[in-house]
Design an enzyme around this catalytic site. Structure first.
Site, short mmCIF file in Angstrom:
data_model
loop_
_atom_site.label_atom_id
_atom_site.label_comp_id
_atom_site.label_asym_id
_atom_site.label_seq_id
_atom_site.Cartn_x
_atom_site.Cartn_y
_atom_site.Cartn_z
N TYR A 110 0.00 -8.81 8.84
CA TYR A 110 -0.20 -7.72 8.37
C TYR A 110 -1.19 -6.77 9.06
O TYR A 110 -1.63 -7.01 10.47
CB TYR A 110 0.05 -7.50 6.89
CG TYR A 110 0.53 -6.18 6.78
CD1 TYR A 110 1.88 -5.77 7.02
CD2 TYR A 110 -0.17 -4.98 6.31
CE1 TYR A 110 2.43 -4.74 6.67
CE2 TYR A 110 0.31 -3.92 5.86
CZ TYR A 110 1.65 -3.48 6.26
OH TYR A 110 2.11 -2.37 6.06
N ARG A 135 5.18 7.60 10.12
CA ARG A 135 3.48 7.56 10.18
C ARG A 135 3.11 5.84 10.04
O ARG A 135 3.08 5.64 8.75
CB ARG A 135 3.19 8.25 9.19
CG ARG A 135 1.71 8.71 9.11
CD ARG A 135 0.81 8.14 8.03
NE ARG A 135 0.67 6.72 7.72
CZ ARG A 135 0.69 6.29 6.64
NH1 ARG A 135 0.48 6.76 5.67
NH2 ARG A 135 0.80 4.91 6.64
N LYS A 182 5.82 -6.48 5.21
CA LYS A 182 5.63 -6.39 3.83
C LYS A 182 6.64 -7.27 3.09
O LYS A 182 6.07 -7.72 2.09
CB LYS A 182 6.19 -4.83 3.34
CG LYS A 182 5.05 -3.90 3.96
CD LYS A 182 3.99 -3.52 2.89
CE LYS A 182 2.79 -2.77 3.33
NZ LYS A 182 2.11 -2.02 2.36
N GLU A 194 7.71 3.10 3.03
CA GLU A 194 6.53 2.80 3.46
C GLU A 194 6.51 3.42 4.68
O GLU A 194 7.43 3.69 5.53
CB GLU A 194 7.03 1.15 3.78
CG GLU A 194 5.69 0.41 4.27
CD GLU A 194 4.99 0.22 3.20
OE1 GLU A 194 5.35 -0.20 1.95
OE2 GLU A 194 3.69 0.39 3.42
N ASP A 195 5.26 3.98 5.00
CA ASP A 195 4.92 4.75 5.99
C ASP A 195 5.95 5.99 6.60
O ASP A 195 6.16 6.11 7.91
CB ASP A 195 4.97 3.69 7.34
CG ASP A 195 3.45 2.91 7.01
OD1 ASP A 195 2.82 3.11 6.16
OD2 ASP A 195 3.29 1.93 8.05
N ASP A 234 4.58 2.79 -1.30
CA ASP A 234 3.28 1.81 -1.34
C ASP A 234 2.09 2.46 -0.85
O ASP A 234 0.97 2.42 -1.22
CB ASP A 234 3.49 0.61 -0.82
CG ASP A 234 2.56 -0.35 -0.80
OD1 ASP A 234 2.00 -0.66 -2.00
OD2 ASP A 234 2.05 -0.93 0.20
N ASP A 235 2.39 3.38 0.15
CA ASP A 235 1.20 4.07 0.64
C ASP A 235 0.46 5.11 -0.39
O ASP A 235 -0.66 5.24 -0.27
CB ASP A 235 1.61 5.12 1.80
CG ASP A 235 2.38 4.32 3.17
OD1 ASP A 235 1.91 3.28 3.45
OD2 ASP A 235 3.68 4.63 3.27
N ASN A 268 -6.79 2.30 8.59
CA ASN A 268 -6.31 1.01 9.19
C ASN A 268 -5.65 1.56 10.49
O ASN A 268 -5.32 2.57 10.87
CB ASN A 268 -5.02 0.42 8.48
CG ASN A 268 -5.61 -0.24 7.14
OD1 ASN A 268 -6.59 -0.77 7.13
ND2 ASN A 268 -4.61 0.15 6.00
P1 NAD Z 1 -1.98 11.28 6.12
O1 NAD Z 1 -1.76 11.63 7.51
O2 NAD Z 1 -1.22 11.80 5.26
O3 NAD Z 1 -3.54 11.86 5.73
C1 NAD Z 1 -4.49 12.05 6.58
C2 NAD Z 1 -5.73 13.18 6.08
O4 NAD Z 1 -6.80 12.79 6.89
C3 NAD Z 1 -4.99 14.61 6.22
O5 NAD Z 1 -5.62 15.05 5.04
C4 NAD Z 1 -6.24 14.97 7.37
O6 NAD Z 1 -6.51 16.31 7.43
C5 NAD Z 1 -7.12 14.11 7.33
N1 NAD Z 1 -8.09 13.91 8.31
C6 NAD Z 1 -7.65 13.58 9.57
N2 NAD Z 1 -8.74 13.48 10.57
C7 NAD Z 1 -9.75 13.92 9.87
C8 NAD Z 1 -11.06 14.03 10.45
N3 NAD Z 1 -11.35 13.99 11.38
N4 NAD Z 1 -12.04 14.49 9.16
C9 NAD Z 1 -11.71 14.48 8.06
N5 NAD Z 1 -10.32 14.45 7.65
C10 NAD Z 1 -9.56 14.13 8.44
O7 NAD Z 1 -2.20 9.69 6.10
P2 NAD Z 1 -2.49 8.76 4.95
O8 NAD Z 1 -0.97 8.33 4.57
O9 NAD Z 1 -3.03 9.48 3.66
O10 NAD Z 1 -3.28 7.60 5.43
C11 NAD Z 1 -4.61 7.89 5.92
C12 NAD Z 1 -5.28 6.48 6.41
O11 NAD Z 1 -5.16 5.63 5.33
C13 NAD Z 1 -4.53 5.81 7.36
O12 NAD Z 1 -5.16 5.31 8.52
C14 NAD Z 1 -3.96 4.58 6.68
O13 NAD Z 1 -3.99 3.28 7.43
C15 NAD Z 1 -5.16 4.55 5.45
N6 NAD Z 1 -4.41 3.43 4.53
C16 NAD Z 1 -5.05 2.70 4.05
C17 NAD Z 1 -4.58 1.73 2.87
C18 NAD Z 1 -5.30 0.71 2.26
O14 NAD Z 1 -6.39 0.23 2.78
N7 NAD Z 1 -4.97 -0.06 1.43
C19 NAD Z 1 -3.47 2.29 2.43
C20 NAD Z 1 -2.71 3.37 2.83
C21 NAD Z 1 -3.25 4.15 3.78
#
Ligand code: NAD
Length: 532
Positions: free
Chosen positions: A91, A144, A162, A233-234, A256-257, A395
């Site tokens: 993963y 995504r 997953k 997912e994603d 899940d996200d 991530n």
């Molecule tokens: P998304 O694309 O829906 O949202 C990203 C957000 O970040 C947007 O609101 C954007 O405006 C903001 N953003 C981007 N660049 C920025 C910057 N330089 N400064 C401030 N804000 C900024 O993505 P998401 O689905 O919300 O996922 C975001 C991240 O979270 C991914 O990297 C994903 O891997 C991580 N994530 C981690 C976990 C976990 O650790 N359990 C779970 C889900 C997602």
């Protein structure tokens, strides 16, 4: 009964040189295997030696993936007994690289692909999948993938990964699992130009065409596998919300996200209160990133505040967002629908200024933008908090808002740090910190297991709250002493079992279960769990 090479080529039957002399005779395997008979443990040790000898993680991913196709029980035993070492390979973070390279490294056929060409025929083509009793489907449209953007059909690594976790962590038998890519094309030019790209080589379909294809898929699944849970997912955030809102009260599904991330983050927040000694209802939380992950966490936190008798307005007042354009405030005209409930009446400003103005106890990054938690950000959080709680959830590791080392050094050892991808322990001022990893693997397998066992009709917020509370309770004092807000992943089977139990109990109390409550739920769950 299968015999000879047919047995060795069947991943569910093949035990390779673990087959005893008697079994070799019974299945016509004499001569097809070398003389030696070894135990599963010996073969696992041998495999782990070979795995460690590989030059890179992507090579490790490839040989693990082949083992999964050759000898299923050895694969799952190996994953389970070496979970901390193998999870980052099957993963995040390695799966991200595996997805990027999917069209170049894919070997055996794996997973199920649905394209726009299959419109009108999804139900029929699902008959081609060899297993008929499907209980969990993980589906992505590849738009995504982690923080890596649109990877089209290459996203198949995600549902596969997953579902491995469903079987390894929660013991859902692999034969009940189905990984799917809804391959509706890609807008990634690099992939479209790649002659080795394996996916539907067109721009993405969207709008009604896209939604109709998803609807056809959901209806086909309900007809064919009425007991199956669908995990989205994603998906790109607007689609993720559109699909979740459309199906969450109609179909046994979750995203899940949005929701799994929320449960695991809320568990970490609950556990952090044991270090900061601040009650949950007093917490002010600032999110950097206002996409699906961050908003999902905030939505569940609202449910948790309401559960503690706050009104929705009072709950929302605890939660603040900043995104790429600064603090999310009412006067902004660029906000998406899911941002609007959290837009406060406030002056527009950037992150550091917002930290000083709002004085958050907890900072949660979910941006996909590395380095956004600068030294300045961590120092300002440390000035206003005795123990600033910092979640850098993006991530893979290369995308984290800050590293564990940065959080600990810039806060002079005061930060309570959580990441999305794993970071090693870090020594600072004679103290050893073990950063917690807010890995969704802590919760989604157990939630799925619970939902299947009780035959949940759908998955309400209460399930995610129950999962978060259960997970937080499993954090030991030893974990807390080391600064970790999560229990050891080595206990994942026990964790998944406890979460599944809490889901079943919740489902029966909410009258959402279609199955009759057994006398001993724990026993029923344990019996169902696959033991490789
Ligand atoms: P998304 O694309 O829906 O949202 C990203 C957000 O970040 C947007 O609101 C954007 O405006 C903001 N953003 C981007 N660049 C920025 C910057 N330089 N400064 C401030 N804000 C900024 O993505 P998401 O689905 O919300 O996922 C975001 C991240 O979270 C991914 O990297 C994903 O891997 C991580 N994530 C981690 C976990 C976990 O650790 N359990 C779970 C889900 C997602």
């Amino acid at each position: 009964m299968k015999k000879g090479l047919d047995v060795l080529r069947d991943k569910q039957l093949n035990k390779s040189i673990i087959f005893t002399k008697e079994e070799r005779k019974k299945y016509g395997l004499q001569g097809l295997l070398p003389y030696a008979v070894v135990s599963q443990k010996q073969l696992m040790i041998r495999f782990m030696e070979m795995l460690r000898r590989q030059p890179s993680d992507i090579d490790r991913y490839i040989i693990l993936s082949s083992l999964q196709e050759r000898n299923e029980s050895l694969f799952y035993r190996t994953v389970l007994d070496n979970i901390k070492e193998i999870l980052p390979i099957i993963y995040t973070p390695t799966v991200g690289e595996a997805c990027r390279k999917f069209s170049h490294i894919a070997r055996e056929p794996k997973g199920f692909f649905i394209t726009p060409d299959d419109k009108g025929n999804i139900s029929r083509i699902l008959d081609n999948w060899p297993e008929k009793d499907i209980r969990v489907i993980v589906i992505t449209d590849g738009q995504r993938i982690l923080g890596l953007g649109d990877l089209g059909a290459n996203g198949m690594g995600i549902p596969i990964g997953k579902l491995v976790l469903y079987s390894a962590c929660a013991g859902i038998p692999p034969k009940h699992c189905l990984p799917i890519v809804l391959d509706v094309g890609t807008n990634n030019k690099e992939l479209l130009d790649d002659i080795l790209y394996l996916g539907y080589p067109h721009k993405r379909i969207d709008g009604k065409l896209y939604l109709d294809l998803v609807e056809e898929f959901v209806l086909a699944v309900q007809k064919k596998y009425p007991n199956a849970l669908i995990q989205f997912e994603d998906f790109l955030t607007p689609n993720a919300y559109a699909l979740l809102n459309k199906y969450r009260n109609r179909v046994l599904c979750f995203n899940d996200d949005i929701q799994g991330t929320a449960a695991v983050a809320l568990a970490g927040v609950y556990a952090s209160t044991r270090i900061t000694e601040l009650p949950y209802t007093c917490l002010r939380i600032l999110f950097l990133g206002a996409g699906s992950a961050a908003t999902g966490i905030a939505d569940l936190m609202v449910a948790a505040f309401i559960d503690e008798r706050l009104s929705r307005e009072e709950a929302v007042a605890h939660l603040w967002f900043a995104d790429i354009n600064g603090l999310v405030v009412k006067s902004r005209t660029d906000l998406m629908e899911h941002n609007k409930p959290y837009a406060h009446e406030h002056k527009a400003m950037g992150l550091v200024e917002a930290i000083d103005a709002i004085k958050p106890h907890i900072l949660i990054g979910a941006t996909g933008a590395p380095g956004t938690f600068t030294k300045d950000v961590i120092e300002h959080m440390t000035t206003i908090n005795k123990r600033p709680v910092i979640f850098a959830l993006s991530n893979p590791t290369s995308k984290a808002e800050c590293t564990a080392e940065q959080a600990y050094t810039w806060s002079k050892g005061k930060a309570v740090f959580v990441s999305g991808s794993p970071f090693s322990s870090f020594h600072f001022n004679g103290f050893s910190f073990r950063p917690g990893q807010g890995n969704n693997a802590y919760v989604f397998p157990g939630i799925g297991l619970g939902a299947i066992i009780c035959g949940a009709r759908y998955i309400p917020d209460e399930f995610f709250l129950a999962a978060a509370r259960t997970l937080a309770q499993l954090v030991t004092q030893q974990d807390i002493n080391e600064g970790s807000l999560y229990p050891s992943l080595e206990d994942i089977r026990k964790i998944s079992l406890e979460i599944a139990l809490s889901i079943c109990r919740k489902a029966w109390s909410l009258k959402l279960a279609t199955k009759k409550r057994p006398e001993n739920i724990r026993k029923v769950i344990t019996k169902f769990m696959y033991n490789p």
